[in-house]
Scaffold this active site. Sequence first.
Site, short mmCIF file in Angstrom:
data_model
loop_
_atom_site.label_atom_id
_atom_site.label_comp_id
_atom_site.label_asym_id
_atom_site.label_seq_id
_atom_site.Cartn_x
_atom_site.Cartn_y
_atom_site.Cartn_z
N LYS A 109 0.87 -1.18 0.00
CA LYS A 109 0.00 0.00 0.00
C LYS A 109 0.91 1.23 0.00
O LYS A 109 1.49 1.59 1.02
CB LYS A 109 -0.89 -0.01 1.25
N GLU A 162 -1.81 4.81 -7.38
CA GLU A 162 -1.26 5.72 -6.36
C GLU A 162 -0.11 6.50 -6.98
O GLU A 162 0.86 5.91 -7.48
CB GLU A 162 -0.76 4.88 -5.16
N LYS A 178 -6.63 -8.61 -1.21
CA LYS A 178 -7.87 -8.68 -1.98
C LYS A 178 -8.17 -10.11 -2.37
O LYS A 178 -7.25 -10.86 -2.70
CB LYS A 178 -7.73 -7.88 -3.29
C1 LIG Z 1 -9.57 -2.13 -4.38
O1 LIG Z 1 -9.41 -0.85 -3.76
C2 LIG Z 1 -8.15 -0.46 -3.45
N1 LIG Z 1 -7.07 -1.21 -3.76
C3 LIG Z 1 -5.83 -0.79 -3.43
N2 LIG Z 1 -4.75 -1.54 -3.74
C4 LIG Z 1 -3.51 -1.11 -3.42
N3 LIG Z 1 -2.45 -1.88 -3.75
N4 LIG Z 1 -3.30 0.08 -2.78
C5 LIG Z 1 -4.35 0.86 -2.44
N5 LIG Z 1 -4.12 2.02 -1.82
C6 LIG Z 1 -5.67 0.46 -2.75
N6 LIG Z 1 -6.76 1.22 -2.44
C7 LIG Z 1 -7.99 0.79 -2.77
C8 LIG Z 1 -9.20 1.62 -2.45
#
Ligand SMILES: COc1nc2nc(N)nc(N)c2nc1C
Length: 308
Positions: A110, A165, A281
């Site tokens: 992240k 990002e 995820k």
């Molecule tokens: C599926 O939603 C998201 N996936 C993400 N994946 C990564 N690697 N980093 C994030 N900051 C992130 N933020 C969100 C809202």
Amino acid sequence: AEKRVEELRASLEEYGYHYYVLDNPIVSDAEYDQLLNELIKLETDFPDLVTEDSPTVRVGGQPLPFFEKVEHRTPMLSLGNAFSADDLLDFDRRVRSLVGDEVSYSCELKIDGLAISLTYENGRLVRGATRGDGTVGEDITENLKTIPAIPLKLKENLTLEVRGEAFMPKRSFDQLNEAKEQAGEERFANPRNAAAGSLRQLDPKLAAKRNLSMFVYAIGYIEGQELPSHHGGLQYLQKIGFRVNQESKKCETIEDVIQYTEEWVAKRSDLPYEIDGIVIKVDQLDLQQELGFTAKSPRWAIAFKFPA
Ligand SMILES: COc1nc2nc(N)nc(N)c2nc1C
């Protein structure tokens, strides 16, 4: 001149992809800069040859009077948080109770930066926006065009929207604060503030000087493509031109996920950019569909936050 301009653009796009997207340069910085300067000179001498997806837009155009507001086609939601291995075990139990035991996870760093959305039509970048409140963001396309890791033109003529990002690497942050110090100006507190500050000011030429980069991490929508899984989708995004973080890992069990988070708690200071956690995820897109969203975040993802 037209032939030379086209040759230069093709070379600069290919070299840029290897350097900024694949982190694997195939020419020296000096050679890249020499070609870019030649193209800038040709476009100055032959203004009618300029196209708006030429690599020369990376230097930034005129300052804007203000940012337009932009409504996201699908909301950019936030993530639920986990602070311990137990929280991750609870997340895994909830997911399995809803969709069964065949679930596997995608684990991703992240990045501590600014969430952005990028929209492409027929393979060309048409808009870049901040997350804003998740429903409405600011149109910062001109600033985002100066980030070399953001493709102006995809390798396929696709219509899609991706989220990622934007961030400032640690080295760029240190150099910027060094320069601020010399100029007797206020330093930035951290790379996230520096990236946000660079992208939310109105002069693209200033953004172009901040050595920003970007990793994509999700597909908002994509027309005409059936992707196999989330992780497979990220690999596809890299193939068509996007920078994807290579530390992402598929984990078959929550124990592997926990081990991955422990590894990165230990290794985070070795990274050339700051991270504030790990995002986990469900990798199967049909299970993501089945799990859906709460009012403000997906049930199929969670952010494991590092201790500050
Ligand atoms: C599926 O939603 C998201 N996936 C993400 N994946 C990564 N690697 N980093 C994030 N900051 C992130 N933020 C969100 C809202």
